[in-house]
Design an enzyme around this catalytic site. Structure first.
Site: not given
Ligand code: A3P
Length: 319
Positions: A69, A130, A160, A285
């Site tokens: 997230g 990270h 994810s 996603r």
């Molecule tokens: P999913 O692949 O389960 O959909 P990061 O930002 O650390 O790369 O993580 C990506 C994950 O956060 C993905 O999860 C993505 O869809 C989700 N994500 C991105 N923006 C978001 C938002 N505004 N609210 C909730 N989840 C979000």
């Protein structure tokens, strides 16, 4: 840690070669660096971050294990701390992906030369990383800068990441979910073991709650307005009574929601402004809780649940 590594790219590369190495996704090896499995491309950036970064008390640091997230937390921290400058309807996130507004210290700031003079950036500077907590430079630890960590159920994180990495089919090769699961389970995982990354920030938040705010993706999803307010208080940008009455907290939560961010034109069709392999839509996603159950076989689920129970037992942390 900070003294042992050279600052010169060539020497860093030579030194990295002597570290334990593991195969990860195709074309993306990991090295055991200061106790964690770090992607090859991230190590020089982490070393420079450790040796060169000078924190300001006003700095805000968005931290996470990948795919927990980060994108969301970047949007929230940016919107909350810049709300006196930009209106909701016309703020930089409507034109740029969050990763192009809040740069990653290891992947953007210290990877490309020259990136940007960090000294001339106005307050508050917002960066992401990270890098596991024990590897953060003392400059951050010793300053009054704030650290926010986004954690997530690691089974959802794994699914994810598998989808995200699947977009990078290097030379047509891809990693099956069962192969990827074995890496996740063994802890040979970029920036991992994942549970050690999470526990490092969890412990830091317990030891120093004014310095490290530990969030859970699932809880923020459940009650975003509560956490927008909480973030405002923690970061030093509390919402005034007037702002509360005007519905500012709800507006920020709504703007940063998955549905809104995913459907912004820049995130539907744009590409990263900073050189990167992914299109902006790769960061949005499904944004759901519990999606892992759609991908795990019964035996994977059994092993993963046991692993999580073992690793988090006694920590006070569960997902
Ligand atoms: P999913 O692949 O389960 O959909 P990061 O930002 O650390 O790369 O993580 C990506 C994950 O956060 C993905 O999860 C993505 O869809 C989700 N994500 C991105 N923006 C978001 C938002 N505004 N609210 C909730 N989840 C979000």
């Amino acid at each position: 840690n900070e003294e042992k590594y050279p600052n010169n790219d060539m020497e860093i590369q030579v030194q990295i070669q002597s570290l334990p190495r593991a195969k990860y996704w195709v074309g993306d090896d990991l090295y055991k660096f200061q106790g964690f499995w770090i992607p090859t491309v991230a190590i020089p950036g982490i070393i420079k971050f450790q040796t060169q970064f000078k924190a300001r008390d006003s700095d805000l640091l968005v931290t996470s294990f990948p795919k927990c997230g980060t994108t969301w937390l970047k949007s929230l921290v940016f919107m909350i701390s810049n709300r006196s400058i930009y209106s909701i309807s016309d703020n930089p996130l409507t034109k740029l992906n969050p990763h192009d507004i809040v740069p990653s210290l290891e992947y953007n700031v210290y990877r490309f030369k020259p990136y940007q003079d960090l000294e001339i950036l106005p307050n508050p500077r917002i960066f992401s990383t990270h890098t596991p907590h024990p590897l953060l430079p003392s400059s951050i630890i010793n300053s009054k800068s704030k650290i926010v960590y986004m954690s997530r159920n690691l089974l959802d994180q794994f699914v994810s990441r598998w989808h995200f990495k699947g977009r990078l089919k290097v030379q047509g090769a891809s990693t099956s979910i069962s192969e990827a699961f074995e890496m996740f389970h063994s802890g040979v995982d970029g920036f991992g073991p994942s549970w050690e990354h999470v526990l490092s920030y969890w412990k830091a938040s317990l030891e120093n709650p004014n310095k490290v705010l530990f969030l859970k993706y699932e809880e923020v999803k459940e009650n975003p307005t509560f956490y927008v307010k909480e973030l405002g208080d923690f970061l030093g940008y509390p919402f005034s009574e007037k702002e509360v009455k005007l519905g500012m907290i709800e507006e920020i939560a709504k703007f940063c929601s998955f549905e809104n961010m995913k459907n912004l034109e820049v995130n539907k069709s744009g590409k990263r402004a900073i050189a990167h392999s992914f299109e902006n839509n790769a960061y949005f996603r499904k944004g759901e809780v519990g999606d892992w159950a759609n991908y795990f076989s019964p035996s994977m689920a059994k092993r993963a649940i046991k692993l999580m129970d073992d690793k988090f037992s006694g920590s006070g942390l569960s997902f």
